[in-house]
Motif scaffolding. Sequence first.
Motif, mmCIF file in Angstrom:
data_model
loop_
_atom_site.group_PDB
_atom_site.id
_atom_site.type_symbol
_atom_site.label_atom_id
_atom_site.label_comp_id
_atom_site.label_asym_id
_atom_site.label_seq_id
_atom_site.Cartn_x
_atom_site.Cartn_y
_atom_site.Cartn_z
ATOM 1 N N ALA A 176 0.832 -1.194 0.000
ATOM 2 C CA ALA A 176 0.000 0.000 0.000
ATOM 3 C C ALA A 176 0.873 1.254 0.000
ATOM 4 O O ALA A 176 1.984 1.250 0.539
ATOM 5 C CB ALA A 176 -0.911 0.004 1.229
ATOM 6 N N SER A 181 -3.718 1.141 4.361
ATOM 7 C CA SER A 181 -4.597 0.247 3.605
ATOM 8 C C SER A 181 -6.021 0.375 4.134
ATOM 9 O O SER A 181 -6.328 -0.123 5.215
ATOM 10 C CB SER A 181 -4.099 -1.192 3.745
ATOM 11 O OG SER A 181 -4.894 -2.085 3.027
ATOM 12 N N VAL A 185 -9.283 -1.981 0.114
ATOM 13 C CA VAL A 185 -8.130 -2.608 -0.525
ATOM 14 C C VAL A 185 -8.326 -4.119 -0.679
ATOM 15 O O VAL A 185 -7.984 -4.703 -1.707
ATOM 16 C CB VAL A 185 -6.842 -2.318 0.280
ATOM 17 C CG1 VAL A 185 -5.696 -3.190 -0.209
ATOM 18 C CG2 VAL A 185 -6.465 -0.845 0.163
ATOM 19 N N ARG A 196 -0.666 -8.686 0.638
ATOM 20 C CA ARG A 196 -0.143 -7.392 1.086
ATOM 21 C C ARG A 196 1.135 -7.590 1.897
ATOM 22 O O ARG A 196 1.216 -8.461 2.754
ATOM 23 C CB ARG A 196 -1.195 -6.665 1.925
ATOM 24 C CG ARG A 196 -0.808 -5.263 2.324
ATOM 25 C CD ARG A 196 -2.033 -4.457 2.758
ATOM 26 N NE ARG A 196 -2.643 -4.965 3.964
ATOM 27 C CZ ARG A 196 -2.479 -4.425 5.174
ATOM 28 N NH1 ARG A 196 -1.712 -3.364 5.322
ATOM 29 N NH2 ARG A 196 -3.089 -4.944 6.216
#
Length: 291
Positions: A176, A181, A185, A196
């Motif tokens: 991110a 985030s 997301v 992530r």
Amino acid sequence: MNLPVVSPSFHRPPRHPYAWAWVFTASQLLVVGLWWRWGWPAGLPAMVASHLTVIWATLHPRSQLLAPALSRLPVADRAVWLTIDDGPSADTRAMLDLLDAHGARATFFLVGERASAQPELVREIVRRGHGIGQHSHTHPQAWFWALPPRAMRAQIDAAQAALTAITGTAPRWFRAVVGMSNPFVASALKRHGLARVAWSARGFDGVRCEPEQVVDRIERDLAPGAIVLAHEGAAHGRNVETLSLLLERLRALGYRCVVPDGDASVPEPSAGSAGEDIQRRREVESGIATH
């Protein structure tokens, strides 16, 4: 030659991207119940606490409340995952040369728009055996955390399409912008099977221009499996110098730079190359490909 390894189990795209909505709705029903039963002295603090929790989950890079976030690799020895954000840039080739000189591997988290403008740099990263992750399409630094669902999806969709078109392979990792985030997301990441990545060691080299201070700060947070955050292309112009010092410090401390398997395929270094001794020590452990 590269050794066969098991696919890393720590690659975890969101499985339930809307779970946060159900939890938040339940919390607001609880707030209503508290307010109805005991009035504002109970209801107001509960409402504030529920909203602050969402804000914290949005702004804290390692928060797991809105989507899984990897901040450390599951290794026990002195190995770290070096990640480099914000490229490609005028620094990219010099950074690749430094990584080659140290026999190190890294994952570059690239901005889709910048990649499309300089596709030859993206292909050079891959050619030299490093990983590619995505870091949004236009890097809206001030507002990424507040983007609504459609704009968030557009950022992630466009970056994924751009990087896939250039390299022929869809990125597997996402970072991110500024690490923030928001609740929208997760659904975009699930669409593309993206996991992530946060970090556990950083020196703020995106804004700080003193390499020694940056590396000192990173060193304080180093530990086996640390994910190190670095940048390229910052306005202060000293990211290459900082990376050089960081790689020297990591080597002095006995740390190796590794990437998750599947992110890179590094050719064998020629005899006498700077990475030869590291190449000989390559091993397989916990789904990590090392050099």
